[in-house]
Scaffold this motif. Structure first.
Motif, PDB file in Angstrom:
ATOM      1  N   LEU A 160     -87.695  14.066  77.582  1.00 49.88           N
ATOM      2  CA  LEU A 160     -86.424  13.886  77.067  1.00 49.88           C
ATOM      3  C   LEU A 160     -85.004  12.640  78.172  1.00 49.88           C
ATOM      4  O   LEU A 160     -85.580  12.882  79.694  1.00 49.88           O
ATOM      5  CB  LEU A 160     -84.839  14.986  76.931  1.00 49.88           C
ATOM      6  CG  LEU A 160     -86.225  15.870  75.527  1.00 49.88           C
ATOM      7  CD1 LEU A 160     -85.425  17.358  75.647  1.00 49.88           C
ATOM      8  CD2 LEU A 160     -86.142  14.957  74.054  1.00 49.88           C
ATOM      9  N   GLN A 161     -84.759  11.420  77.053  1.00 45.73           N
ATOM     10  CA  GLN A 161     -83.629  10.818  77.859  1.00 45.73           C
ATOM     11  C   GLN A 161     -83.845   9.755  79.057  1.00 45.73           C
ATOM     12  O   GLN A 161     -83.536   9.752  80.175  1.00 45.73           O
ATOM     13  CB  GLN A 161     -82.293  11.775  78.805  1.00 45.73           C
ATOM     14  CG  GLN A 161     -81.703  12.892  77.793  1.00 45.73           C
ATOM     15  CD  GLN A 161     -80.791  13.362  78.639  1.00 45.73           C
ATOM     16  OE1 GLN A 161     -79.973  12.585  78.877  1.00 45.73           O
ATOM     17  NE2 GLN A 161     -80.822  15.032  78.115  1.00 45.73           N
ATOM     18  N   ASN A 210     -84.127  20.517  77.702  1.00 44.41           N
ATOM     19  CA  ASN A 210     -85.980  20.359  77.470  1.00 44.41           C
ATOM     20  C   ASN A 210     -86.093  21.848  78.505  1.00 44.41           C
ATOM     21  O   ASN A 210     -87.368  21.988  78.690  1.00 44.41           O
ATOM     22  CB  ASN A 210     -86.706  19.713  79.262  1.00 44.41           C
ATOM     23  CG  ASN A 210     -88.177  19.222  78.463  1.00 44.41           C
ATOM     24  OD1 ASN A 210     -88.885  19.754  77.898  1.00 44.41           O
ATOM     25  ND2 ASN A 210     -88.595  18.969  79.865  1.00 44.41           N
ATOM     26  N   GLN A 225     -87.177   9.847  74.032  1.00 39.01           N
ATOM     27  CA  GLN A 225     -87.772  11.257  73.890  1.00 39.01           C
ATOM     28  C   GLN A 225     -89.326  10.537  73.829  1.00 39.01           C
ATOM     29  O   GLN A 225     -89.722   9.569  73.143  1.00 39.01           O
ATOM     30  CB  GLN A 225     -87.681  11.678  72.616  1.00 39.01           C
ATOM     31  CG  GLN A 225     -88.172  12.625  72.272  1.00 39.01           C
ATOM     32  CD  GLN A 225     -87.903  13.011  70.698  1.00 39.01           C
ATOM     33  OE1 GLN A 225     -88.273  12.264  69.753  1.00 39.01           O
ATOM     34  NE2 GLN A 225     -87.129  14.025  70.152  1.00 39.01           N
ATOM     35  N   SER A 229     -75.999  19.272  80.107  1.00 37.62           N
ATOM     36  CA  SER A 229     -76.750  19.355  78.515  1.00 37.62           C
ATOM     37  C   SER A 229     -77.108  19.896  77.918  1.00 37.62           C
ATOM     38  O   SER A 229     -78.473  20.713  78.391  1.00 37.62           O
ATOM     39  CB  SER A 229     -77.517  17.524  78.030  1.00 37.62           C
ATOM     40  OG  SER A 229     -77.791  16.994  77.446  1.00 37.62           O
ATOM     41  N   ASP A 251     -79.340  19.145  75.730  1.00 39.30           N
ATOM     42  CA  ASP A 251     -80.637  18.829  75.509  1.00 39.30           C
ATOM     43  C   ASP A 251     -81.303  18.429  77.001  1.00 39.30           C
ATOM     44  O   ASP A 251     -81.655  17.635  77.397  1.00 39.30           O
ATOM     45  CB  ASP A 251     -80.447  17.320  74.583  1.00 39.30           C
ATOM     46  CG  ASP A 251     -81.777  16.389  74.317  1.00 39.30           C
ATOM     47  OD1 ASP A 251     -82.633  17.585  73.332  1.00 39.30           O
ATOM     48  OD2 ASP A 251     -81.616  15.779  73.699  1.00 39.30           O
TER      49      ASP A 251
END
Length: 258
Positions: free
Chosen positions: A200-201, A162, A235, A158, A160
């Motif tokens: 995140l996530q 970090n 988040q 991903s 996204d």
């Protein structure tokens, strides 16, 4: 309901330690996303206790026990936060249980059975660790702060992931730790061991109890922009409050290349 919370956390912790001592059977939910027989047994025990004592309540649990009938009360459960640690014999894992009433988390417990540390919070009544009151740290300089974070299971694929935020904070803070258990990261922030946390996530069961612990210990929790964080937002930025603004600013920056 507080008695239910404590009973369920203790019973799940007992099961985890029993399995931890005798060996772990592992299955895969994804390429690196594990589930063990301990997750399933602990979640079953928690579900049984809640359903016996509060049959009209809803239950949201990581491994699938639950049901949503529109009740005002909903229990949010992670029976084993830190499954990968547990499966590898790394003794850093926890049970996380929270109670939400009409969309507001009012009770939460994070139990580290290996260390026998039980973190409990009740909205408006503060947070405790084994009956000792908790308070966030007073660190106000990011350069002297010890932070915590984690990475999602899909971080290898991903965008996204970090990574850039991790580099930024690794350079700005005194140090960053990544132990893989969000609920315990938040509990340690509430105890003043960490000064800030971001990730995140995350799922509701990862953070519901920990967020209440931080808030009741005097800290602040938001999304990266500083807005209130719904549990399903994924988040999270949590801090002792004093570092919140500078952590937000750091998250807005693009990290330099490592």
């Amino acid at each position: 309901m507080r008695d239910t919370l404590l009973l369920a956390a203790e019973e799940a912790g007992r099961i985890l330690m029993e399995k931890y001592a005798t060996g772990v059977s592992v299955a895969y939910k994804g390429a690196i996303d594990l589930v063990t027989e301990a997750d399933l047994a602990a979640e079953q025990a928690i579900a049984d206790i809640i359903r016996h004592r509060h049959p009209d309540h809803d239950l949201l649990a990581e491994e699938g026990h639950g049901g949503c009938r529109g009740a005002d009360q909903r229990w949010i459960v992670d029976p084993l936060d830190g499954t990968t640690n547990f499966a590898h014999g790394f003794p850093w894992f926890a049970v996380s249980i929270a109670l939400e009433v009409r969309g507001v988390v009012v009770l939460g417990a994070v139990f580290n059975p290996h260390n026998r540390e039980l973190f409990v919070a009740e909205r408006g009544q503060g947070a405790i660790l084994n009956d000792r009151p908790l308070r966030v740290s007073t660190t106000n300089d990011l350069g002297r702060a010890l932070l915590a974070t984690g990475f999602a299971y899909d971080h290898k694929s991903s965008p996204d992931n970090n990574y850039q935020q991790f580099i930024s904070f690794q350079r700005a803070a005194q140090a960053v730790r990544r132990a893989g258990v969000a609920s315990l990261d938040l509990a340690c922030l509430a105890a003043g061991r960490f000064d800030g946390f971001w990730e995140l996530q995350l799922k509701p069961w990862d953070v519901a109890a920990g967020v209440l612990l931080v808030e009741e210990a005097g800290g602040r929790v938001s999304d990266y922009a500083g807005a209130p964080m719904p549990l399903d937002r994924g988040q999270i930025l949590a801090s002792n409050g004093l570092l919140h603004g500078v952590m937000q600013a750091t998250l807005r920056q693009r990290a330099p290349h490592a």
